[in-house]
Design an enzyme around this catalytic site. Structure first.
Site, PDB file in Angstrom:
ATOM      1  N   ARG A   1     -13.345 -14.283 -11.916  1.00 12.11           N
ATOM      2  CA  ARG A   1     -13.599 -13.926 -10.512  1.00 12.11           C
ATOM      3  C   ARG A   1     -13.330 -15.129  -9.609  1.00 12.11           C
ATOM      4  O   ARG A   1     -13.094 -14.993  -8.409  1.00 12.11           O
ATOM      5  CB  ARG A   1     -15.043 -13.408 -10.342  1.00 12.11           C
TER       6      ARG A   1
ATOM      7  N   TYR B   1      -1.287  -2.230  11.541  1.00 14.11           N
ATOM      8  CA  TYR B   1      -1.546  -1.321  10.420  1.00 14.11           C
ATOM      9  C   TYR B   1      -2.913  -0.632  10.596  1.00 14.11           C
ATOM     10  O   TYR B   1      -3.909  -1.286  10.921  1.00 14.11           O
ATOM     11  CB  TYR B   1      -1.495  -2.115   9.105  1.00 14.11           C
TER      12      TYR B   1
ATOM     13  N   ASP C   1       0.058 -11.136   9.961  1.00 11.18           N
ATOM     14  CA  ASP C   1       0.386 -10.200   8.888  1.00 11.18           C
ATOM     15  C   ASP C   1       1.911 -10.115   8.834  1.00 11.18           C
ATOM     16  O   ASP C   1       2.542  -9.532   9.714  1.00 11.18           O
ATOM     17  CB  ASP C   1      -0.245  -8.836   9.178  1.00 11.18           C
TER      18      ASP C   1
ATOM     19  N   LYS D   1       3.836  -4.667  -1.243  1.00 11.87           N
ATOM     20  CA  LYS D   1       5.098  -4.223  -0.656  1.00 11.87           C
ATOM     21  C   LYS D   1       6.272  -5.017  -1.239  1.00 11.87           C
ATOM     22  O   LYS D   1       6.558  -4.900  -2.413  1.00 11.87           O
ATOM     23  CB  LYS D   1       5.004  -4.319   0.871  1.00 11.87           C
TER      24      LYS D   1
END
Ligand SMILES: Cc1ncc(COP(=O)(O)O)c(C=O)c1O
Length: 393
Positions: A52, A105, A178, A203
């Site tokens: 983690r 987005y 972004d 993406k």
């Protein structure tokens, strides 16, 4: 690699993590599919304690992303949204104010509106394509300007350099971009002055629709350590297998992007001359109002475009359904050409009136142009036009 700066991006994405410990000499970096790591003696590890916090395979992807971002510091996350969420929890506190691009987005909108608002993180939208509007939106408690450029789905651009210069004339305002639509290979946000570059690696970095992931990159070591710390606390690190798949994807990123850009330009040009098409949003077209800014801050025009038909919404949706090669699916940046209707998908929560003001009409169609032959894509459009409208026109 110590000699990293000497290499071109297409070399870096393949060889950025050559110098790793590897018992078998496998040419691919191994998947360290493990939750925890053996202590050599109590409290002594080889630098990894628990996945983690950090994982060698995730770290290998981070090195590759850092290399293309042109920095030493990149961190990978479970998703693009996990990256943005970690950024906000790490760098903001109750009472802080954030300026967001008005075209952005839908998931980012939802995060601020339906989650962060409950933690008293204030936010306002600004038309970040106009730097003066950004200046006017700044408040005494503004701590972050989060821009998306090109913006999803209308490709509206914001001037990263101008906004960064503006933000840095204040004492305590960071700029995060972004950069999912272009990746650092086509637009280097950090070099343009932004503090943080964010990617949905789902993406173009992955490129094959195999994983969900996100990344944050910065030149700032203090910010990196704060992000790393919060990522460990809230558990938003990417899983090793997903990182490994993205690590394979990024190796072909420069080659894929060149083809995406070429194909998108061909499809945009073809769509623009079609009598059934009223508007095409693609930064490489002369008709695109911000083409000069695209030429200045981007290295190419990208693989994304949107368009509107001279048709009703119902006909536009039927046109999408009539396509046989272009795949109707959310997401973007993959080898397959994907087509979506933002009004019913990514941007469905935005009220109609606001959407229309931002250019996101019910009939807007967004296309992520893939690697298929443009001739075949155009043929697919032709047969869909014929199926919905007949051959006339
Ligand atoms: C521009 C942009 N940013 C962020 C995201 C969120 O990324 P993810 O789906 O990996 O969480 C998306 C997803 O579509 C996106 O298009």
């Amino acid at each position: 690699m110590s000699d990293r700066p000497d290499f071109q991006p297409s070399t870096l994405v393949i060889h950025s993590n050559r110098s790793y410990e590897n018992q078998s000499n496998s040419i691919l970096f191994p998947i360290h599919q493990t939750a925890t790591y053996i202590h050599e003696s109590v409290g002594v590890t080889k630098g990894y304690g628990y996945s983690r916090g950090a994982n060698p395979t995730v770290n290998a992807l981070e090195q590759a992303i850092a290399a293309v971002e042109g920095t030493l510091h990149a961190l990978c996350f479970r998703s693009g949204m996990a990256a943005i969420t970690t950024l906000c929890f790490a760098l903001l506190k109750a009472g802080d104010h954030v300026i967001l691009s008005d075209v952005i987005y839908g998931g980012t909108t939802r995060l601020f509106h339906q989650v962060l608002k409950n933690f008293d993180i204030q936010y306002t939208y600004a038309d970040t394509s106009d730097t003066e509007s950004v200046r006017q939106a700044i408040r005494p408690n503004t701590r972050l300007i989060f821009i998306e450029t090109p913006a999803n789905p209308t490709l509206k651009l914001s001037d990263i350099e101008a906004i960064s210069t503006l933000a840095h004339s204040y004492e305590n305002i960071l700029v995060a971009v972004d950069n999912t639509f272009l990746t650092p290979l086509l637009q280097n946000c950090l070099a343009l002055g932004a503090d943080i570059s964010m990617l949905s690696t789902t993406k173009y970095i992955d490129g094959h629709n195999a994983t969900i992931g996100g990344s944050l990159a910065t030149h700032d070591e203090v910010i990196t350590e704060r992000l790393r710390f919060v990522r460990k606390i809230i558990g938003t690190i990417q899983a090793p297998f997903d990182a490994w798949l993205a690590l394979q994807g990024i190796k072909t990123l420069p080659a894929r992007l060149a083809i995406h850009c070429d194909h998108a330009a061909q499809v945009a040009t073809w769509l623009e001359q079609h009598p059934r098409v009223v508007k095409v949003y693609y930064p490489g077209l002369d008709s695109f109002p911000q083409k000069a800014l695209a030429e200045r801050q981007q290295k190419a025009f990208g693989g994304m475009l949107s368009f509107e038909l001279d048709a009703t919404t119902e006909q536009s949706l039927r046109f999408m359904e009539a396509l046989k090669l272009c795949t109707c699916a959310e997401s973007l940046g993959s080898v397959e050409t994907l087509i979506t209707n933002p009004a019913t998908a990514s941007h469905c929560d935005i009220p109609l009136e606001l959407r229309e003001r931002l250019g996101i009409s019910d009939r807007l169609i967004r296309l992520s142009v893939g690697l298929e032959a443009p001739k075949d894509l155009i043929q697919d459009f032709e047969q869909a036009f014929a199926a919905v409208f007949g051959d006339a026109r």
